[in-house]
Motif scaffolding. Sequence first.
Motif, short mmCIF file in Angstrom:
data_model
loop_
_atom_site.label_atom_id
_atom_site.label_comp_id
_atom_site.label_asym_id
_atom_site.label_seq_id
_atom_site.Cartn_x
_atom_site.Cartn_y
_atom_site.Cartn_z
N ALA A 81 38.57 27.14 31.90
CA ALA A 81 38.97 28.23 33.46
C ALA A 81 37.06 28.29 34.83
CB ALA A 81 38.29 29.66 32.90
N LEU A 82 36.09 27.23 34.61
CA LEU A 82 35.16 26.92 35.00
C LEU A 82 35.62 27.74 37.50
CD1 LEU A 82 32.92 26.51 35.88
CD2 LEU A 82 32.63 24.05 35.86
N ASP A 83 36.74 26.82 37.38
CA ASP A 83 36.92 27.00 38.34
C ASP A 83 38.59 28.18 38.96
OD1 ASP A 83 35.87 24.73 39.61
OD2 ASP A 83 37.38 23.64 38.64
N ASP A 84 38.52 29.23 37.60
CA ASP A 84 39.37 30.35 38.31
C ASP A 84 38.51 31.29 38.88
OD1 ASP A 84 40.02 33.01 37.73
OD2 ASP A 84 41.34 31.94 35.83
N THR A 85 39.20 31.92 40.14
CA THR A 85 38.21 32.66 41.20
C THR A 85 38.21 33.30 40.70
OG1 THR A 85 40.54 32.95 42.13
CG2 THR A 85 39.09 30.87 43.26
N SER A 87 37.30 34.56 36.70
CA SER A 87 36.65 34.75 36.10
C SER A 87 36.74 33.90 35.21
CB SER A 87 36.64 36.20 35.94
OG SER A 87 35.47 36.13 34.68
N PRO A 88 35.55 33.14 34.73
CA PRO A 88 35.36 31.57 33.68
C PRO A 88 34.99 32.75 32.92
CG PRO A 88 33.83 31.21 35.61
CD PRO A 88 34.00 32.48 35.48
#
Length: 207
Positions: A81-85, A87-88
Amino acid sequence: MKIIQQASYNYNDVDLQQREYLYQGFVKVEKVQLSHRLFESNEYIPPIQRELIARRPAAGVLIYNDQQQKFALIEQFRIGALDDTDSPWQLEIIAGVLDGDESPEHCIRREALEESGCEIQGLQHLYSFYPSAGACSELFHLYVAQAELPEHGGVHGMPDEGENIQLHIFDYAHLPELFRYNRLKNAPVIMALQWLQQHISTAYPKE
């Protein structure tokens, strides 16, 4: 409509021509070349090449308590989820990867102690499924179990494994809000909490 009780074809209908590791770490990445049988035909598709993320089986459990009318979820940073705007840091059920020949049940009991400090009383198996069969071999075993829950959450995990896990304790009444505000973004927690919704409606029917 006919209910499909078994797959149309099986492993023998795949012509596996080549597979090799491109990377071997916490996960493994394989390059695979194969052909497979066409539906309603004895012919096979032309050879295709795919990358396969090879990952060991995993197991997870939703811990809840009917007497307390509470359930437990954990929150931790997830590289996927690193690129989840938003939250990771994801809300999840307690889960882990099986060690060697470890059974899913043993894995769950071990992870429950490590990630929540809870000793679960019994295990009910819900489903075993592939979370992302389009690219990953992981098979996930999903369970629910009752346990005595702490009054408040806390920080758990194995620091030497890079774990930093926040335990959250929710009232049954909080369940609709978790779905409403889009805080649930992985399949095991969504499936487990949908089960809990059904369980609550059966155990505590509205008059």
